[in-house]
Write a protein that holds these residues in place. Sequence first.
Motif, short mmCIF file in Angstrom:
data_model
loop_
_atom_site.label_atom_id
_atom_site.label_comp_id
_atom_site.label_asym_id
_atom_site.label_seq_id
_atom_site.Cartn_x
_atom_site.Cartn_y
_atom_site.Cartn_z
N GLU A 311 0.81 -1.21 0.00
CA GLU A 311 0.00 0.00 0.00
C GLU A 311 0.85 1.28 0.00
O GLU A 311 0.32 2.38 0.11
CB GLU A 311 -0.92 0.02 1.23
CG GLU A 311 -1.86 -1.17 1.33
CD GLU A 311 -2.79 -1.27 0.13
OE1 GLU A 311 -3.23 -0.21 -0.37
OE2 GLU A 311 -3.04 -2.40 -0.32
N PRO A 313 2.59 4.53 -1.00
CA PRO A 313 2.26 5.51 -2.05
C PRO A 313 3.23 5.52 -3.23
O PRO A 313 2.85 5.92 -4.33
CB PRO A 313 2.29 6.86 -1.31
CG PRO A 313 2.04 6.52 0.12
CD PRO A 313 2.69 5.18 0.33
N GLN A 316 2.14 4.16 -6.56
CA GLN A 316 1.19 4.90 -7.39
C GLN A 316 1.88 5.66 -8.52
O GLN A 316 1.25 5.98 -9.53
CB GLN A 316 0.39 5.88 -6.52
CG GLN A 316 -0.47 5.19 -5.48
CD GLN A 316 -1.22 6.19 -4.60
OE1 GLN A 316 -1.29 7.39 -4.92
NE2 GLN A 316 -1.79 5.71 -3.52
#
Length: 341
Positions: A311, A313, A316
């Motif tokens: 998860e 960041p 991304q």
Amino acid sequence: MLTSRVLLRPAAAAVRSYATAASPSTLVYLEHREDKLVPATLNAITAAKKVGGKTTGLVVGDEATTKGVVEAAKKLGLDALLHRTSSALSHSLAEPLAPVLASLVKEGGYTHLAAPHSALGKNVFPRVAGLLEVQQISDVMAIESADTFVRPIYAGNAIATVKSNDEIKVFTVRAASWDAAAAGESSTEVDSAAAENVGESPASWVSEELTVSERPDLGSAPKVVSGGRGVKSKESFDSVIVPLADSLGAAIGASRAAVDSGYAENSLQVGQTGKVVAPQLYVAVGISGAIQHLAGMKDSKTIVAINKDPEAPIFQVADIGLVADLFDAVPELVKKIDAAK
């Protein structure tokens, strides 16, 4: 949007003469160190040429230590080249340098003044803008016209298009957003003279301590390997990040968390309060991807992230992501790279 007060006068009462919007004229401050141009200066030249019109380079410093800089600048396709010398300018201190730049801009009728968005540019150019009574435009990423610029705001989370109504546009350039100017065969004629209007400085140069490394410069390297808090210690940083950088022939970077924890030196910090880079390859190891770090590397051409948190960041913005324990994955990656050589 930047705006400034415009005073309208009858034509006969005009007291200043600047190039018109149709014929911009840009003066580029050519930053240098140890008689060599700083790499980001080449990017600033490219940005200055984008403005259009005439582009003039400016080398300022002690005459004995700027000869090599002038010779290199002559080959960069500039329309003109100024060389202004004074022993007081040998270390580019802001107090003596800013008045010199401001007076040259006024006397030469330049519409634009440009420099790299470096530590020196951030120190000197606000003073120059103040002396010229205009607003500075910082960290320019793109130029749409002679009065319209694109720059990041909010740590790079938003991009602002800025139009300036000032007679003189003073701006610094984000090197990572521009190609470097290439040397050519032609040679620009040099206008050499003693610097005028050198400011008095309450500060004096004492010394500096430089870290000498054979690695590529972080700000201009085509490959960068950065380590973050997930590396856990300086010893692990040296044993995990350094071998990977060696295998790739890359520069070494670090997140602010890694620097604050003592894993790496301040000069290696990438991010909003560190260096902004845009290499062909950026490998983020153990970096979560805080906004402040992303602001310094998200323009990289290919981003590879290695982190055990799916998860995080950083994934991304990553082009390639590997969810794995870095202490297992990186040594294995180094073996694969070395075997493929």
